[in-house]
Design an enzyme around this catalytic site. Sequence first.
Site, PDB file in Angstrom:
ATOM      1  N   LYS A  57       0.825  -1.211   0.000  1.00 56.09           N
ATOM      2  CA  LYS A  57       0.000   0.000   0.000  1.00 56.09           C
ATOM      3  C   LYS A  57       0.859   1.261   0.000  1.00 56.09           C
ATOM      4  O   LYS A  57       0.551   2.232  -0.708  1.00 56.09           O
ATOM      5  CB  LYS A  57      -0.945  -0.021   1.199  1.00 56.09           C
ATOM      6  CG  LYS A  57      -2.023  -1.081   1.092  1.00 56.09           C
ATOM      7  CD  LYS A  57      -2.903  -1.125   2.329  1.00 56.09           C
ATOM      8  CE  LYS A  57      -3.996  -2.175   2.181  1.00 56.09           C
ATOM      9  NZ  LYS A  57      -4.882  -2.231   3.365  1.00 56.09           N
ATOM     10  N   CYS A  78      -0.632   0.909   6.106  1.00 56.91           N
ATOM     11  CA  CYS A  78      -1.021  -0.025   7.164  1.00 56.91           C
ATOM     12  C   CYS A  78      -2.014  -1.051   6.634  1.00 56.91           C
ATOM     13  O   CYS A  78      -2.737  -0.787   5.674  1.00 56.91           O
ATOM     14  CB  CYS A  78      -1.672   0.711   8.339  1.00 56.91           C
ATOM     15  SG  CYS A  78      -0.686   1.996   9.100  1.00 56.91           S
ATOM     16  N   ASP A  79      -2.044  -2.197   7.293  1.00 52.50           N
ATOM     17  CA  ASP A  79      -3.088  -3.181   6.999  1.00 52.50           C
ATOM     18  C   ASP A  79      -3.382  -3.978   8.257  1.00 52.50           C
ATOM     19  O   ASP A  79      -2.454  -4.424   8.943  1.00 52.50           O
ATOM     20  CB  ASP A  79      -2.673  -4.134   5.885  1.00 52.50           C
ATOM     21  CG  ASP A  79      -3.833  -5.013   5.458  1.00 52.50           C
ATOM     22  OD1 ASP A  79      -4.649  -4.551   4.638  1.00 52.50           O
ATOM     23  OD2 ASP A  79      -3.940  -6.143   5.968  1.00 52.50           O
ATOM     24  N   SER A  80      -4.655  -4.155   8.567  1.00 50.71           N
ATOM     25  CA  SER A  80      -5.073  -4.881   9.766  1.00 50.71           C
ATOM     26  C   SER A  80      -5.897  -6.104   9.395  1.00 50.71           C
ATOM     27  O   SER A  80      -6.738  -6.049   8.498  1.00 50.71           O
ATOM     28  CB  SER A  80      -5.911  -3.978  10.682  1.00 50.71           C
ATOM     29  OG  SER A  80      -5.176  -2.863  11.124  1.00 50.71           O
ATOM     30  N   GLY A 115      -0.030  -4.567  10.110  1.00 51.18           N
ATOM     31  CA  GLY A 115       1.245  -4.321   9.446  1.00 51.18           C
ATOM     32  C   GLY A 115       1.439  -2.834   9.223  1.00 51.18           C
ATOM     33  O   GLY A 115       0.478  -2.112   8.951  1.00 51.18           O
TER      34      GLY A 115
END
Length: 214
Positions: A57, A78-80, A115
């Site tokens: 991203k 970010c990634d959740s 992340g």
Amino acid sequence: MTSFVLASASPARLAVLRSAGVEPIVRVSGVDEDAVIAALGADAAPEHVVTELARAKASDVLPVLARDGISDAVVVGCDSMLLIDGSLQGKPGTVDVARARWSAMAGRSATLLTGHSVLRIAEGAVVGDAHDHSATVVHFASPPDADLEAYLATGEPLQVAGAFTLDSLGGWFVDRIEGDPSSVIGIGLPLVRRLLAEVGVGVAELWASSGRVD
């Protein structure tokens, strides 16, 4: 001047940064998350999956920044995803999926993995790259059926990782957490602080800025 860029459309992440004194420039990533996950393979560790999604991203918005004439920037992606019973869960998308997930996690605990990727761009080139993940244990309540159906009807849980929020309506159904609250919301301030330091940026530089750091 170096711009501070959030590579996310998440209102929750933007709110966390604003409450922490940062007004970022928002550029939304167009990454195909399913394609990234497929490329990593079925054996990829959950922590690696969320971190690589965050990196994808952050990298995805670089051409947009170049087009916009932003050549000096700190970019945060970010990634959740929620890890429960060995399976990673992202956004449910539909009421039926969200209901099934709540049926599985009510009264239990799961781990919210987020992340984080920080890229430092100077004169259009990547000169710093730091990334890691956070892990926060979330202990869920067992909401009555009427409350759960009312929550599902709001649409809130359909577009968030794990089908819940901590900072909005879903917070009623979280008994406690073990870890960083901001990471559960979507962007962990303690981890971002460490990653910024790795690329040579101190958080105090961000407080007085409006989308920029000196």
